[in-house]
Design an enzyme around this catalytic site. Structure first.
Site, mmCIF file in Angstrom:
data_model
loop_
_atom_site.group_PDB
_atom_site.id
_atom_site.type_symbol
_atom_site.label_atom_id
_atom_site.label_comp_id
_atom_site.label_asym_id
_atom_site.label_seq_id
_atom_site.Cartn_x
_atom_site.Cartn_y
_atom_site.Cartn_z
ATOM 1 N N TYR A 142 0.824 -1.216 0.000
ATOM 2 C CA TYR A 142 0.000 0.000 0.000
ATOM 3 C C TYR A 142 0.855 1.261 0.000
ATOM 4 C CZ TYR A 142 -4.665 -1.955 0.766
ATOM 5 O OH TYR A 142 -5.875 -2.583 0.622
ATOM 6 N N ASP A 222 -3.011 -18.373 0.149
ATOM 7 C CA ASP A 222 -3.988 -19.061 -0.705
ATOM 8 C C ASP A 222 -4.694 -20.166 0.087
ATOM 9 O OD1 ASP A 222 -1.507 -20.323 -0.602
ATOM 10 O OD2 ASP A 222 -1.523 -20.982 -2.684
ATOM 11 N N ASP A 246 -6.394 -7.017 3.950
ATOM 12 C CA ASP A 246 -7.500 -6.358 3.249
ATOM 13 C C ASP A 246 -8.404 -7.411 2.619
ATOM 14 O OD1 ASP A 246 -8.977 -4.272 1.966
ATOM 15 O OD2 ASP A 246 -7.906 -4.751 0.119
ATOM 16 N N ASP A 250 -12.398 -9.098 4.096
ATOM 17 C CA ASP A 250 -13.671 -9.107 3.358
ATOM 18 C C ASP A 250 -14.218 -10.530 3.255
ATOM 19 O OD1 ASP A 250 -13.475 -6.371 2.911
ATOM 20 O OD2 ASP A 250 -14.119 -6.525 0.826
#
Ligand code: IPM
Ligand code: MN
Length: 357
Positions: A142, A222, A246, A250
């Site tokens: 980021y 993964d 991030d 979600d």
């Protein structure tokens, strides 16, 4: 006790959900004899429109000088095609960096009343899900160097971490785990990325030296994304990089049923934190009184817990929310698929306020 709270309502449904959270805080303040002083600041798309800057200086300074920050959400389609620095999301990144909030806590909990809202098979949801995601927030890809070649045919972003950056967020994760089930899962991509190998070495060195009582394991990102839906009950505390956190937060949100219920806290070294629902601006439902205010309300509870040490007050808000859900009240985002009635956002807020009176 008296606290100064900077409020950054932002865009979309941000203003409606933050005003619900403010009402809840005011009710709690009255009940326990505290004084919360709210001061509102502009950031995000609204600030671009008004000042040509997603994070005006007064906003950042106001937040720095507050005891804590309550944020709604920033951004929306109107500002999506602006050049990099003018994007509404930069308000968020600027606040995180400017306030040095290197740790982001995102609890993903299946509320007992909402097992049916989980997308998981009933027998998996039945085992429960109570994950605390600890996401590194001011480093990694980021904030690493990025760019594009002059001819526009090449672009790059850089994942970069230092040992102190990894240690400080990992320390937080271990401390939090000690107050829970003493289990930390560190998530990386150490089979490919050098930065992940440093991440893994550092977390282990710290764990062995200072937190031998906490169980530590690793998952590749993964595989972790698969385990979160295969058996979320495996996890207690997850610690991971900015980007992986991030994405996985979600995913975990969806496991719990609705992103409309998930709160977050961003913390640094000081007591001051920034608290925000993780659902974003939801421009499609903004202004229609449809937004679920519970994530913002639960974020306010996190503020009381983590920044102001008002544990009893925070517990009371958490309980009010789960009781309202146990009573069967639902907003549109968490209703049963065949339900024909549900509460508006303001009605849901009212139900929570009634529990607190
Ligand atoms: C989040 C959001 C932000 C992020 C965006 C809006 C910059 O997705 O808080 O998870 O990527 O961190
Ligand atoms: Mn996100």
């Amino acid at each position: 006790m008296k606290f100064n709270i900077a409020v950054v309502p932002g865009d979309g449904i941000g203003p409606e959900v933050t005003s619900a959270a403010i009402e809840v805080l005011e009710t709690i303040a009255k009940k326990y004899g505290h004084e919360f002083v709210f001061k509102t600041y502009i950031a995000g798309g609204g600030a671009i429109d008004k000042f040509g800057d997603p994070l005006p200086k007064e906003t950042l300074e106001g937040c720095i000088n507050s005891d804590s920050v309550m944020l709604g959400a920033v951004g929306g389609p109107k500002w999506d095609n602006l050049p990099g620095k003018m994007r509404a999301e930069n308000a968020l990144l600027g606040l995180r960096k400017g306030l040095e909030l290197f740790t982001n806590l995102r609890p993903a909990v299946i509320q007992p009343a909402l097992k049916n809202a989980s997308v998981l098979r009933a027998d998996i949801a039945e085992k429960g899900c109570d994950i605390m995601i600890v996401r590194e927030l001011t480093g990694g890809i980021y904030f690493g160097e990025r760019g594009r070649s002059e001819d526009g045919n090449m672009a790059f972003d850089t994942e970069i971490y230092t040992v102190p950056e990894i240690e400080r967020v990992a320390r937080r994760a271990f401390e939090i785990a000690r107050k829970r089930k003493s289990h930390v899962t560190s998530i990386d991509k150490a089979n490919i990325l050098e930065s992940s190998r440093l991440w893994r070495d550092t977390v282990h060195r710290l764990g062995e030296a200072e937190y031998p009582d906490v169980k530590l394991d690793d998952l590749l990102v993964d595989n972790a994304s698969m385990q979160i839906i295969r058996d979320p009950s495996f996890f207690d505390v997850i610690v991971t990089s900015n980007m992986f956190g991030d994405i996985l937060s979600d995913e975990s949100a969806q496991v719990t049923g609705s992103i409309g219920l998930l709160a977050s806290a961003s913390l640094g070294e000081s007591q001051r934190g920034m608290y925000e629902p993780i659902h974003g601006t939801a421009p499609d439902i903004a202004g229609k009184d449809l937004a679920n205010p519970l994530a913002a309300i639960l974020s306010a509870a996190m503020m009381l817990r983590y920044s102001f040490d008002l544990t009893e007050e925070a517990d009371e808000i958490d309980k009010a929310v789960s009781d309202v859900l146990l009573d069967g009240w639902r907003t549109a985002d968490i209703k049963d698929p065949d339900a024909t009635t549900w509460l508006k956002g303001s009605e849901m807020k009212q139900k929570v306020l009634e529990k607190l009176l």
